[in-house]
Design a protein around this motif. Sequence first.
Motif, PDB file in Angstrom:
ATOM      1  N   TYR A   7       0.943  -1.369   0.021  1.00 27.84           N
ATOM      2  CA  TYR A   7      -0.198  -0.082   0.056  1.00 27.84           C
ATOM      3  C   TYR A   7       0.919   1.100  -0.017  1.00 27.84           C
ATOM      4  O   TYR A   7       0.223   2.224  -0.128  1.00 27.84           O
ATOM      5  N   PHE A  34      -5.798  10.716   2.182  1.00 23.99           N
ATOM      6  CA  PHE A  34      -6.860   9.995   2.553  1.00 23.99           C
ATOM      7  C   PHE A  34      -6.640   8.714   2.693  1.00 23.99           C
ATOM      8  O   PHE A  34      -7.462   7.970   2.745  1.00 23.99           O
ATOM      9  N   SER A  35      -5.487   8.521   3.418  1.00 27.15           N
ATOM     10  CA  SER A  35      -4.974   7.027   3.861  1.00 27.15           C
ATOM     11  C   SER A  35      -5.292   6.960   5.317  1.00 27.15           C
ATOM     12  O   SER A  35      -4.958   8.070   6.258  1.00 27.15           O
ATOM     13  N   THR A  36      -5.881   6.011   5.828  1.00 26.01           N
ATOM     14  CA  THR A  36      -6.097   5.584   7.133  1.00 26.01           C
ATOM     15  C   THR A  36      -4.846   5.074   7.918  1.00 26.01           C
ATOM     16  O   THR A  36      -4.833   4.740   9.134  1.00 26.01           O
ATOM     17  N   ILE A  37      -3.749   4.745   7.046  1.00 16.77           N
ATOM     18  CA  ILE A  37      -2.468   4.200   7.653  1.00 16.77           C
ATOM     19  C   ILE A  37      -1.788   5.010   8.307  1.00 16.77           C
ATOM     20  O   ILE A  37      -1.274   6.114   7.744  1.00 16.77           O
ATOM     21  N   TRP A  91      -2.468  -3.169  10.781  1.00 12.97           N
ATOM     22  CA  TRP A  91      -3.966  -3.217  10.381  1.00 12.97           C
ATOM     23  C   TRP A  91      -4.622  -3.285  11.913  1.00 12.97           C
ATOM     24  O   TRP A  91      -5.895  -3.128  11.748  1.00 12.97           O
TER      25      TRP A  91
END
Lengths: 270, 202
Positions: free
Chosen positions: A30, A134-137, A204
């Motif tokens: 990712y 807009f990545s949640t990582i 995760w």
Amino acid sequence: ESLEFTAMPGFSTDEEKTPYEDVTRYNNFYEFGTGKGDPAQYADEMSVDPWSVIVEGECDRPGTYALEDLVRPHDYQERIYRLRCVEAWSMVIPWIGIPLADMLKRFEPNSRAKYVYFETLHDPDQMRAQRSLFSTIDWPYQEGLRMDEAMNELSFMAVGLYGKTLPKQNGAPMRLVVPWKYGFKSIKSIVKIRFQEERPKTTWEMIAPQEYGFYANVNPEVDHPRWSQKRERRLPSGLLSPNWMETRKFNGYGEQVAHLYKGMDLTKYY
Amino acid sequence: MTIPMLPFRILVFLLSCVPLALLLLDIATGSLGPDPGQTVTETLGLSALQLLIVTLFMTPLARWTHWSGWIKVRRMVGLFAFFYAALHLMAFLQFILGWTDLWATFTKRPYIIFGSLAFLLLIPLAATSTKAMVRRLGRRWKPLHRLIYPAVALVWLHFIFQARSDITEMVIYGLVVVFLLAIRGYWFGWHSLVPLRAAKRR
């Protein structure tokens, strides 16, 4: 670049291998985008030479190691492992590398080392999806194993596949391979290894703890909330022949690893 | 300047076929990658969403350009959206589920429930799209077809509930959908407020 290695039939499946083109063009990495083709397209923006790894925490030989010093002293092995993605597809990949235990022992972990933590490179200049708004990582990508899992004979540090140096999209120059766990545990492009007493939080697990646990053992009896884990599509799959197969507990490696989880409720520690 | 309707209609028809044609071409040339079932399902779903959004653009376009041609092709584009949605559902059942695990999938998984509800809402719209049905329903046709608004919202939920980590694409589609729904709200408010204001002034 071709690598020399010893084949390890005892550690290898004789199932049909997923072709090189598929292994190297269909990836979840990712840092380079969420599309399966993104890593193959953009991983070239990452430089892997020179590469060094920081080793820290509960061990007697911490420090910054050049990649060559980590892998050269060992003889490379080839292990053909199944890789089961949490998204319900799987591949069979001939990895080249060294047993993880051999590498970790050289750092002389002490008695407080209960877990080992791994981290992927964090460099938005080289990894375009790390620039996404807009990545949640929460970069860098982080993973970890319990010490006895890391020392298990199946745990492997790969530097190549199909007899050649690892392509960047597959996690060059050095990545973990933990074949009885879902693929996301097998962290790519490692820059940091830390021994620690407390269980590390993993990427995760931090994003969606109800979906991804620390252990992430392949288990057809525990569904992911969004899809079933009972079956998998062995790639390459076709429209007329989807190549479905039943998923096996611990991805079929129960004989080697089931004892690690004796007495644990795997529906709770998923 | 008048734009001839028939060529425009044919053009819109052909453009609506493009996603399917490209997909069939990819299937024929075997260039869908190692997991073609997944790719086909995702592509069809995205095409359905895109065409739904196109139908929602027709009314604003007609207003802004003062040309009713947009409205005349709206029904066709809507039917294409339904067609892609139906293919998407079939592909999901065939390639992803393999017709197993149906009960758990359609009762337990929120994104599947959103998508299914959206599809259920689209069925009466597709079924009442013929001229005869428009005539038969009369004044009830328009309120019925406002079901497109909750349907597109459900489709968007279906989409974002599948996000793994990066929601950039979903955010962009979401902004477009919100814009299209917001101008409806604006127009609706505008029209209902005008007589009210006039009444107050008196």
